[in-house]
Design an enzyme around this catalytic site. Structure first.
Site, PDB file in Angstrom:
ATOM      1  N   LYS A  33       1.041  -1.233  -0.083  1.00 25.37           N
ATOM      2  CA  LYS A  33       0.042  -0.105  -0.134  1.00 25.37           C
ATOM      3  C   LYS A  33       0.812   1.258  -0.077  1.00 25.37           C
ATOM      4  O   LYS A  33       1.900   1.152   0.828  1.00 25.37           O
ATOM      5  CB  LYS A  33      -0.984   0.055   1.143  1.00 25.37           C
ATOM      6  CG  LYS A  33      -1.853   1.267   1.319  1.00 25.37           C
ATOM      7  CD  LYS A  33      -2.777   0.941   2.548  1.00 25.37           C
ATOM      8  CE  LYS A  33      -3.824   1.906   2.759  1.00 25.37           C
ATOM      9  NZ  LYS A  33      -4.661   1.810   4.066  1.00 25.37           N
ATOM     10  N   SER A  61      -9.325  -0.534   7.437  1.00 25.10           N
ATOM     11  CA  SER A  61      -8.875  -0.400   5.973  1.00 25.10           C
ATOM     12  C   SER A  61      -8.199  -1.585   5.125  1.00 25.10           C
ATOM     13  O   SER A  61      -8.015  -1.516   3.997  1.00 25.10           O
ATOM     14  CB  SER A  61      -8.094   0.820   6.054  1.00 25.10           C
ATOM     15  OG  SER A  61      -8.392   1.992   6.077  1.00 25.10           O
ATOM     16  N   SER A  70      -9.533   1.610   3.129  1.00 23.45           N
ATOM     17  CA  SER A  70      -8.677   2.446   2.329  1.00 23.45           C
ATOM     18  C   SER A  70      -7.477   1.713   1.548  1.00 23.45           C
ATOM     19  O   SER A  70      -7.060   2.065   0.466  1.00 23.45           O
ATOM     20  CB  SER A  70      -7.912   3.733   2.982  1.00 23.45           C
ATOM     21  OG  SER A  70      -6.873   3.060   4.045  1.00 23.45           O
TER      22      SER A  70
END
Lengths: 481, 94, 814
Positions: A63, A162, A138
């Site tokens: 990420k 997330s 996210s």
């Protein structure tokens, strides 16, 4: 499949890269992809490499709020669009030491703030199961990349859900470890007392190996620690159902579905799931979790408060976006932040600043921290009665891009199942439990601190009933002939 | 939160807001703050705030030089927009 | 009447190897932005990790300041934007600082005060921003340096106290080894808050003063601020609560431009750092870090080694000096001589060479050896100084140097006697003269022996051997003017003259020992009221030379009455520790007696006779004989009394120190701390003239105009001896007839006021409101010293001092 992944970078890196680029043109999971950048990095100590041989050679996505030396660290934000990380996050370093290879940076909601990945300023990611739907967030890029067979696993970060929520939207596993068991060094802070690095995979063995490699105390993070082993955890490691647990069947806490405001599909899957566990020999017991209704307000108060300070460092002075012209330092800072931050980030900074202001702090921030204590106590009480708690990961399946069927405010309210684990600091795992009407639904298991082995064992048990599948059209790993 | 408070808050956060942004954000902020107010229903008396997850032990660092691999000072300075003799330059108020 | 309250916020950078939250080097003066890493640069993704050593040092300071130590101290984020603050929040402490509720004791001008410490907390320093035209340059080397903030309660009253506290604090942190206390380089910094209110009204509106970069600025800035606020209140105004910056170029404080909202720091606990819990091992480390503090060590040095306050003060100022001293003592050296050598010659040499004691080649072993050689008489003082210099030059031990250079003194009486025999044999005429009663040739003979031994003869022994070989005791009578050596002119007035012939006058005086040889030396022919600095310079250099050259067994100074109290105290400050007696005497009338007549002996003759006897047999050091009475050389007062029709001069000792004239009870002499070589007449004269041109004695009187003193200050007067009423009172009303304006002007310009009493009182500023006001304005009480003694002390104090502060320190050390 694992054999393919272990050899793909060595055998056919070009074919792999080509295949990933082709697939990712449709879903947009990577912000940066370069499978050969970290190829050939010497793996670390032999012991680690042997113990986690399952990871050797595996490509993985990271990420883009987790530092990988040699890649950018944009956080999906204009303000860090061209920022190169000069160092590795500890979790990344440990994976590299175990022989895994970071191949790229995945898209995310800006600074991890969002539930759709639509809040990225640098790219749009779409759900491999259906392009009209969001991938969740996210850590949406990481979930999408795994679900589309681009990488066998990816790192995400989980502040309020997330990792788990996009895993749920994409039909893959997502593990949020106990707070502190994975070093946050190299994870760009959103809300420091809630943030944790987690992993997303379709393979529980891989997921477990990743967790074992990245967990453990780190001298660069004073809040990090080694997982605390205990007798019950030893039992965990051997698997839950097969052995029985404390001399009796494992006990699963469940919530009354009618209070949970779930979509029909999620409610139905939840029912199927708890029945499934019962059929596996689990005792199923209702728990109340009376504090659940306070989770979202408390979570957003604390998270935004911490975020307002964590994001203060982005001011265009030492690095990052700087306006073309500013007359004075004050203007430089204000313009950088105005041009650099997206609307959701600004909203959360404003909220966080507000709840910390003198005159408001007691009413909001301090009160939230006190209720957080009550939430932890609530969990402790429940875990006195049950070994794990089963909840849906999110009250509904993936929603459409643009939020027309779920407003940003509703998205925030819906974080209550996931964010509760962050407030309590306990581990949680989202696992695929069905694909009603063509979109995956994930269920969440919660355990007491350091109960990751228990969660993984239960998920393995459930996999005997429901085998997760990759998104249609992506059934085989990218690059597999 | 009224607009005045929003301006004060934005000022503290060093965020420059346009009129348009203010009017859009004001609604969202209002909505969230109202949502936060739900917390006032809960009786917090006798509760200690949770400020940290683990307070079981204090680990600190020994006072020795320690570098972060790869992060040499020159590399860090490369990230700055404007340099002069190793100083990072920003505009000054005259 | 107004009351002022000052609180300080002192910041010290802790002297750790690395920064507080990262492994970067913590150092001053490196290339810009060279000691930086992602952590102290506020990069994305990094975390602070606490430096345990910073924590240990912080707790050591808190413990030393008598604080309650927090078993659980918590870091918090203090949120504000500033370009030099990388994260735009500072990790600091707020709700749970590491130390609370301590205190520190200070003393300013004899007044002791306990200053409460509100709290001690640890935080990180910011970077540095340098403004250069239309741009600002940022250097983050300093960012993340551990910074300890000590916050006092508003317990101070005047700027000088703050200065004292800071100096004491600086010394403390240097002793603890936690900070170098360098205010110029910013490793120690200070902000202050000041409020003024009507007495009894509690605290007033608080004004914060920033940018106080030296302890001098602190004093100036605070006193400026106090009078600024007082002016406002006096005009009926209200003091605005604000932050002001001290402008050191203009000597004024100026309001700082700030925005109102900038002051909401939104503190909240730092989630990246768990609370710091002190355990037994840690607390043990803290205890181990405690050291004997300067104040305690000063007291111990005085008690244990019998040092004067001034000596002790000098020694304890730096921990390294104090330890050097104690190490030397442990090796068997005499504390007194070790202390005075360290304070004079060693210090001078170190200064000249720009070295510090711990880095120099002079170690305690060498130093102790030097003192032992001196003590054993193997070298004498003059040679010892040469040896000391040579130690620095050749990096060798004193014994080796003496051997190599052949500097060893002749201390064997038999060996020395051989030289003496040879000299006496070679100079039969001189010997004959001495035998006939003339003292003059004795000096000549001593000189010859010295010449023959290349200066290696031990002076005291030489003196004794020659005296016994010639069977004489030489007393030099220095005639310095005054009526004692004066004449009565034909018009009846008394004028200056030459001292009468002692041999004639004393002929038949059976009280005088037979071996006495008197030599009269005329140093001046003037009345004592006409003494000028040049005359004192002659007197001082002549005495110093005689002490050094062993020509005389004692010295008598024939002086006038009027200024005897000045000269006596002056000589005491210089020669109070001399190894021979120095006796002053005087007479108010000349020797009128007809030579050889049967008339009773005149006052002049009687006093000289008594002084000579005292010099021949009395204790070493400075004494005064007058009218068959012996006086201490300090605090003499000359009084005129009518005795029937005749007028007579009488002396009396004011404020008799220690209740008798025993020199052991007097304040210690301050030479050899003085920097001037006393045998060098020219140097002494220049130094005296300079010193005296900076001094002035003023007696308070009703209607005295303070502005006249300002005129004097404008003309170069740096020091006043103020003779006040009683225990130190004078007018401080807001009228032209008040001292206040003068004191304030003086304080702003570094002028000192040393206060004595017009009455026989001890000045301590104790009992009266006016005294307290004088103290607040910086007047320095002189305790028991009379104006004359204080004045001469002031003269001598200046000779060896580098600055006004040192002069003040010497003046206060009684």
């Amino acid at each position: 499949m694992l054999t393919f992944w272990k050899n793909v970078l060595e055998n056919s890196p070009d074919a792999y890269e080509k295949a990933v680029r082709a697939r990712d043109a449709r879903i947009g999971s990577f912000l940066e992809f370069n499978p050969t950048r970290h190829l050939g990095n010497a793996p670390g100590e032999v012991a680690s490499a042997e113990k986690h041989a399952v990871l050797a050679g595996l490509p993985f996505g990271v990420k883009d709020n987790i530092a990988v030396d040699g890649f950018r660290l944009s956080c999906g934000s204009r303000i860090l669009e061209n920022f190169n990380s000069p160092y590795h996050a500890t979790a990344v370093q440990r994976l590299i030491d175990a022989g895994a290879v970071p191949v790229g940076k995945t898209n995310l909601d800006e600074f991890g703030m969002g539930s759709s990945t639509d809040n990225s300023a640098l790219g749009s990611t779409t759900n491999p199961w259906n392009e009209d739907y969001v991938v969740g967030g996210s850590s949406g890029g990481s979930a999408a990349a795994v679900a589309a067979g681009l990488v066998p696993f990816a790192l995400g970060s989980d502040t309020g859900g997330s990792v788990r929520q996009p895993a749920s939207f994409c039909g893959v596993y997502g593990l949020k470890p106990t707070y502190g068991t994975v070093s946050r060094f190299g994870l760009v802070a959103y809300a420091s007392s809630l943030d944790v690095i987690g992993a997303i995979s379709t393979d529980l063995d891989v997921l477990q190996a990743v967790y074992e490699v990245i967990s453990g105390a780190d001298p660069f993070d004073q809040t990090s620690m080694d997982p605390v082993p205990s007798a019950s955890h030893d039992a965990d490691a051997a698997g839950v159902a097969s052995l029985g647990y404390r001399g009796k069947s494992p006990c699963l806490g469940v919530l009354k579905p009618e209070q949970l405001e779930l979509s029909a599909e999620v409610a139905e899957t939840y029912q199927t799931c708890l029945e499934g566990f019962r059929s596996l020999g689990y005792e199923v017991k209702e728990v109340s979790l009376s504090m659940l209704e306070y989770v979202a307000p408390v979570y957003y108060t604390i998270a935004t408060a911490e975020a307002s300070a964590n994001l203060a460092r982005y001011n265009g002075v030492r690095y990052g976006l700087r306006p073309d012209y500013a007359e004075n330092p004050e203007e430089l800072v204000r313009l950088s932040r105005d041009q650099g931050f997206g609307a959701e980030v600004k909203l959360r900074i404003l909220l966080g600043t507000y709840v910390l202001r003198s005159g408001f702090q007691d009413q909001y921030y301090l009160r939230a921290q006190k209720i957080r204590t009550a939430i932890r106590t609530d969990f402790e009480a429940s875990f006195g009665e049950v070994d794990m708690i089963l909840t849906p990961t999110f009250p509904r399946q993936a929603f459409r891009h643009g939020g027309e069927d779920m407003s940003p405010f509703e998205q925030k309210q819906a974080d209550k199942f996931t964010a509760s684990a962050n407030l309590a600091g306990i581990p949680a795992l989202s696992f695929p439990a069905g694909v009603p009407k063509g979109l995956p639904v994930g269920m969440q298991l919660l355990a007491p601190a350091f109960g990751e082995p228990r969660l993984l064992a239960a998920a393995r048990d459930y996999a005997t009933l429901y085998k997760p599948e990759l998104a249609p059209g992506y059934e085989r790993p990218a690059g597999e002939q | 939160m009224n607009t005045q408070e929003l301006y004060v808050t934005a000022d503290l956060a060093h965020i420059q807001l346009t009129e348009e942004e203010i009017s859009r954000l004001a609604l969202q902020v209002e909505q969230m703050v109202a949502y936060f107010s739900k917390m006032s229903e809960f009786d917090v008396s006798g509760l200690e705030p949770t400020t940290h997850m683990q307070v079981s032990r204090s680990r600190a660092r020994v006072d020795e030089r320690r570098d972060i691999p790869g992060a040499h000072s020159d590399t860090l300075l490369d990230a700055a927009e404007e340099l002069e003799d190793r100083f990072i330059v920003i505009p000054n108020v005259l | 009447m107004y009351q002022s309250f000052i609180g300080l916020e002192i910041h010290i950078q802790l002297a750790t190897q690395t920064k507080i939250f990262c492994g970067c080097k913590a150092a001053f003066g490196d290339e810009p932005n060279s000691n930086i890493c992602p952590v102290c640069m506020g990069y994305p993704g990094v975390l602070p990790v606490l430096n345990q050593e910073a924590m240990r040092m912080a707790y050591v300071v808190a413990r030393t300041l008598n604080c309650t130590l927090s078993p659980r101290s918590v870091f918090e984020r203090k949120n504000y934007f500033y370009p030099d603050l990388p994260k735009n929040y500072q990790i600091s402490q707020y709700e749970h600082p590491l130390g609370r509720d301590g205190f520190v004791d200070i003393e300013f001008h004899k007044k002791k005060r306990r200053v409460r410490i509100h709290e001690v907390h640890l935080e990180e320093d910011a970077g540095k921003m340098i403004h250069a035209g239309d741009m600002s340059l940022l250097d983050y080397n300093r960012a993340g340096t551990p910074l300890l903030e000590i916050v006092t309660e508003p317990d101070l009253e005047v700027g000088e106290e703050a200065e004292v506290l800071l100096q004491q604090f600086r010394r403390m942190v240097r002793y603890l080894g936690v900070c170098d206390g360098n205010m110029e380089e910013g490793s120690m910094r200070c902000d202050a808050n000041v409020s003024v209110n009507l007495s009894g009204g509690g605290l007033g509106n608080k004004v914060e003063i920033k940018n106080l970069n030296s302890s001098r600025f602190v004093r100036k800035a605070l006193n400026f601020e106090i009078s600024r606020q007082k002016d406002i209140l006096e005009r009926g105004g209200t003091v605005v609560q604000e932050t002001r910056l001290w402008n050191e170029n203009r000597d004024v404080s100026e309001p700082m431009r700030t925005k109102e909202s900038a002051h909401d720091y939104r503190y909240f606990p730092e989630p990246d750092l768990p609370p710091f819990i002190t355990d037994d091992a840690f607390l043990l480390e803290v205890e181990k870090g405690l050291v004997e503090l300067p104040a305690a060590r000063r007291t111990r040095f005085i008690d244990e080694y019998g040092l004067s306050e001034l000596q002790a003060e000098f020694l304890i100022d730096e921990r390294s000096t104090a330890e050097f001293f104690e190490h030397t003592i442990a090796l068997g050296a005499d504390p007194q001589s070790a202390a005075s050598w360290l304070a004079s010659d060693v210090k001078k040499l170190l200064n000249r060479r720009g070295e510090s004691i711990e880095s120099s080649v002079l170690n305690p072993e060498r130093f102790a050896e030097l003192l032992r050689l001196l003590d054993e008489g193997r070298i004498h003082g003059k040679i010892a100084k040469q040896v000391l210099e040579e130690v620095f030059v050749s990096d060798a031990s004193p014994a080796a140097i003496i051997k190599a250079k052949g500097w060893e003194q002749i201390t064997d009486p038999a060996e020395l006697s051989e030289y003496i025999d040879a000299v006496l044999k070679a100079n039969p005429n001189a010997v004959e003269q001495v035998r006939a009663g003339d003292a003059k040739p004795v000096g000549f003979l001593v000189g010859q022996v010295m010449k023959a031994t290349s200066g290696r003869a031990e002076p005291q022994l030489l003196q004794e051997l020659i005296s016994s070989r010639l069977a004489v005791k030489v007393i030099h009578v220095l005639s310095f003017g005054g009526a004692i050596s004066g004449v009565r002119r034909e018009d009846g007035l008394i004028g200056p003259g030459e001292l009468f012939d002692l041999r004639t006058e004393f002929a038949g005086d059976t009280g005088l020992p037979a071996e006495l040889r008197l030599e009269e030396i005329q140093l001046g022919a003037f009345l004592s009221e006409e003494i000028a600095p040049a005359d004192w310079a002659v007197l001082i250099s002549e005495i110093a030379r005689r002490i050094e050259d062993s020509e005389a067994a004692g010295i008598v100074v024939a002086h006038g009455t009027d200024t005897l109290s000045y000269t006596a105290s002056l000589l005491y400050w210089f020669f109070g520790k001399a190894r021979i007696p120095i006796v002053l005497t005087a007479s108010s009338v000349p020797n009128d007696s007809e030579r050889g007549s049967a008339k009773p002996r005149s006052e002049a003759v009687a006093n000289i006779s008594a002084a000579v006897k005292r010099a021949a047999s009395g204790a070493p050091g400075v004494g005064v004989v007058y009218g068959a009475q012996e006086f201490a050389p300090l605090n003499l007062k000359f009084e005129r009394v009518e005795e029937g029709a005749a007028r007579a001069g009488v002396f009396r000792t004011w404020n008799e120190i220690g209740g008798d004239s025993n020199p052991a009870h007097l304040p210690a002499p301050i030479y050899p701390a003085a920097g001037v070589e006393p045998t060098d007449r020219k140097a002494v004269q220049t130094a005296l003239e300079n010193a005296m041109s900076r001094c002035f004695i003023v007696k308070a009187f009703p209607g005295m105009r303070g502005d006249h003193l300002i005129t004097l200050m404008k003309n170069g007067v740096r020091y006043f001896v103020l003779e006040l009423y009683d225990t130190g009172t004078a007018s401080v009303r807001e009228t032209p007839y008040s001292l206040r304006a003068a004191l304030q002007y003086g304080a702003a310009n570094g002028v000192s006021f040393f206060c004595t009493s017009q009455q026989e009182a001890m000045v301590d500023f104790a009992d009266y409101v006016t005294s307290h006001e004088l103290w607040r304005e910086g007047a320095i009480p002189m305790g028991r010293l009379t104006t004359e003694s204080a004045f001469t002390r002031l003269i001598v104090a200046q000779l060896g001092s580098e600055d006004e502060l040192e002069v003040q320190r010497i003046m206060e050390d009684q």
